[in-house]
Design a protein around this motif. Structure first.
Motif, short mmCIF file in Angstrom:
data_model
loop_
_atom_site.label_atom_id
_atom_site.label_comp_id
_atom_site.label_asym_id
_atom_site.label_seq_id
_atom_site.Cartn_x
_atom_site.Cartn_y
_atom_site.Cartn_z
N SER A 1 1.23 5.01 -0.03
CA SER A 1 2.60 4.61 -0.26
C SER A 1 2.73 3.72 -1.49
O SER A 1 1.80 3.01 -1.88
CB SER A 1 3.12 3.84 0.97
N GLU A 2 3.94 3.74 -2.06
CA GLU A 2 4.26 2.85 -3.17
C GLU A 2 4.11 1.39 -2.76
O GLU A 2 3.89 0.52 -3.60
CB GLU A 2 5.70 3.13 -3.60
N GLU A 3 4.23 1.12 -1.45
CA GLU A 3 4.11 -0.25 -0.96
C GLU A 3 2.73 -0.52 -0.35
O GLU A 3 2.57 -1.45 0.44
CB GLU A 3 5.20 -0.54 0.08
N SER B 1 -0.90 -1.81 0.47
CA SER B 1 -1.38 -3.19 0.38
C SER B 1 -2.35 -3.39 -0.79
O SER B 1 -3.24 -2.58 -1.04
CB SER B 1 -2.08 -3.57 1.69
N LYS C 1 0.21 6.67 -5.99
CA LYS C 1 1.29 6.52 -5.00
C LYS C 1 2.02 7.87 -4.89
O LYS C 1 2.63 8.34 -5.86
CB LYS C 1 2.26 5.43 -5.45
N ARG D 1 7.27 7.02 -1.24
CA ARG D 1 7.80 5.67 -1.09
C ARG D 1 8.65 5.60 0.17
O ARG D 1 9.32 6.58 0.53
CB ARG D 1 8.62 5.25 -2.31
N GLY E 1 5.49 -2.17 7.43
CA GLY E 1 6.63 -1.86 6.58
C GLY E 1 7.89 -1.59 7.40
O GLY E 1 8.98 -2.04 7.04
#
Length: 490
Positions: free
Chosen positions: A382-384, A386, A404, A407, A427
């Motif tokens: 994911s773009e987020e 860790s 990535k 998202r 998330g």
């Protein structure tokens, strides 16, 4: 080009009483025009569709029938496939015939999908058969009010019928109905029952002799929608003797689409009223970096996937880019846990590396331990994702690309009304609270793992139900154990 309209019976109460044909219609339509009495979880079957509520509930504002007819015509003439979703069956006091006449006047193609009618199913779920050998050889379904909101005109004639009487939409006229039947010659001690909110978790039943049924219902405080059953069959109580372990539990699932769907299905099968709230939708990324990575997949020794969503997007991109999975026979796969592994295994890919603890840090430590100086790693996530993983890989001097491929898009959240709220990622938890969500005092919170639990704690949820294994099955098992423990304490 003219579209079409599919009049579809939603069944009564719970969403899983719709037919398979009805489900398929929802999955393939462009517009859903629905009544307020349907289970709103049915709308999740049509994520692609425009959704329009037209009400149709006694005592509440709703669109006039003429307005509904005009809406059906407008949407169909614009070339769209419209599902007209009606509670119960479209032709049992559902005014489906009026809608079809309007469609025919405009030459609009239509189809009809029958639905499970409340006139039979609701008494049945309350343990009352509308027919029974040597007892009730017929049943008669009557509207409890006429067009001008009056009680039935022919109660004296109904009283002479020998079968079971089923009145729909008659709660406000219950006293007049009971008095009219008794005045028409039906014994005051004839068995009667009223079932409120049938086929839902709020279902309640009051049984009483006909002469006293109005007072009994008033004392019990039953509310509409309700069904009235009168006759010898109403004396039977064939209520189910098996109660699923999560029966009566209201469980909110805050998760991404695929995981939420699976978790809700498992919880529902165990008797819970499970629904998705807030959560995350996944948006696939399209970047030059992704193109470069997928054009050179065979050059990596290892591919790491950190979530089931990442695994799904990876497999989707393989298909889109027409990458033959056989070309990756020398590549080893690493996954964060069983859920991610299961997605790959469904497609014949069996991961070689999986940490004992399902966390980003544990996956990073495992990769640092197993990969050598000649290894080349591709991380797809994911773009987020860790930064913790990057720190571990950088400190180990591993050669890797961190790409990535999707998202998260957080859905609007709400103040939940539930017994248990389940969060399947940090998330999802963060997005839920940052978008206005809240968990009521007294509700319990379940987290899929320690990282999610830590995020929940930051938002004031200190005590979490935690599974031994961070998977959907693990979460379900932990909820079953928590409910069992609380029930034994009570």
């Amino acid at each position: 080009m003219t579209g079409k309209v599919i009049l579809t019976g939603a069944g009564c109460g719970s969403f899983d009483l719709i037919t398979l044909r009805g489900m398929e219609a929802l999955r393939g339509c462009d517009v859903v025009i629905y009544d307020s009495l349907i289970d709103l979880r049915l709308l999740d079957l049509a994520p692609q569709a425009e959704k329009i509520c037209v009400g149709k509930r006694a005592g509440q504002h709703s669109a006039k029938q003429e307005e509904i007819n005009a809406l059906l015509v407008e949407k169909a003439l614009s070339g769209r496939t419209v599902v007209r979703l009606k509670g119960g069956d479209p032709f049992v006091f559902g005014r489906g015939g009026e809608e079809i006449l309007e469609l025919k006047r405009h030459g609009i193609p239509f189809a009809v999908i029958p639905g499970v009618t409340s006139s039979v199913a609701v008494p049945e779920l309350a343990g009352i058969p509308v027919t029974h050998r040597k007892n009730a050889r017929s049943f008669h379904v009557v509207t409890g009010h006429t067009a001008d909101n009056c009680t039935p005109e022919n109660l004296a004639q109904y009283a002479k019928l020998t079968g079971t009487l089923v009145f729909l939409m008659g709660l406000n006229s219950l006293e007049a109905i009971a008095q009219g039947l008794v005045c028409g010659g039906m014994p005051a001690d004839a068995p009667a029952a009223v079932i409120s909110n049938g086929a839902t978790r709020f279902q309640r039943t009051v049984r009483s002799p006909l002469g006293n049924i109005a007072e009994a219902v008033r004392n019990a405080g039953l509310s509409a929608p309700a069904i009235i059953v009168v006759g010898d069959a109403a004396a039977f109580d064939f209520s189910a003797t098996y109660v699923p372990p999560l029966s009566g539990r209201n469980i909110a699932v805050v998760s991404s689409g695929g995981t939420a769907e699976r978790l809700c299905a498992v919880l529902h099968a165990l008797g819970a009223y499970a629904f998705r709230s807030g959560g995350v939708d996944i948006e696939e990324e399209f970047t030059p970096g992704i193109d470069r990575a997928f054009s050179a997949l065979g050059g990596y020794t290892h591919i790491a996937l950190t979530s089931p969503n990442g695994a799904r997007v990876f497999l989707k991109k393989l298909r889109e880019k027409r990458v033959d999975i056989r070309s990756l026979n020398a590549v080893k796969f690493a996954v964060i846990g069983r859920g991610t592994a299961a997605v790959l295994e469904e497609h014949g890919v069996f991961p070689e590396l999986m940490p004992g603890e399902y966390s980003t840090a544990a996956l990073g430590e495992l990769l640092a331990e197993r990969l050598g100086e000649n290894s080349r790693l591709l991380v797809l996530r994911s773009e987020e994702g860790s930064r913790e993983l990057n720190v571990i890989l950088d400190n180990s001097n591993l050669d890797y690309d961190d790409v990535k491929i999707y998202r998260p898009v957080y859905r609007p959240a709400e103040a939940l009304e539930c017994d248990i709220a389940v969060f399947t990622s940090a998330g999802a938890a963060r997005g839920f609270f940052e978008n206005g969500g809240s968990v009521p005092a007294g509700s319990r919170v379940a987290a899929i793992g320690k990282v999610t639990a830590a995020e929940l704690e930051r938002h004031g949820c200190a005590e979490c139900i935690l599974p031994q294994e961070s998977t959907v099955d693990g979460v379900v098992q932990s909820i079953l154990e928590a409910v069992k423990c609380r029930d034994s304490e009570d």
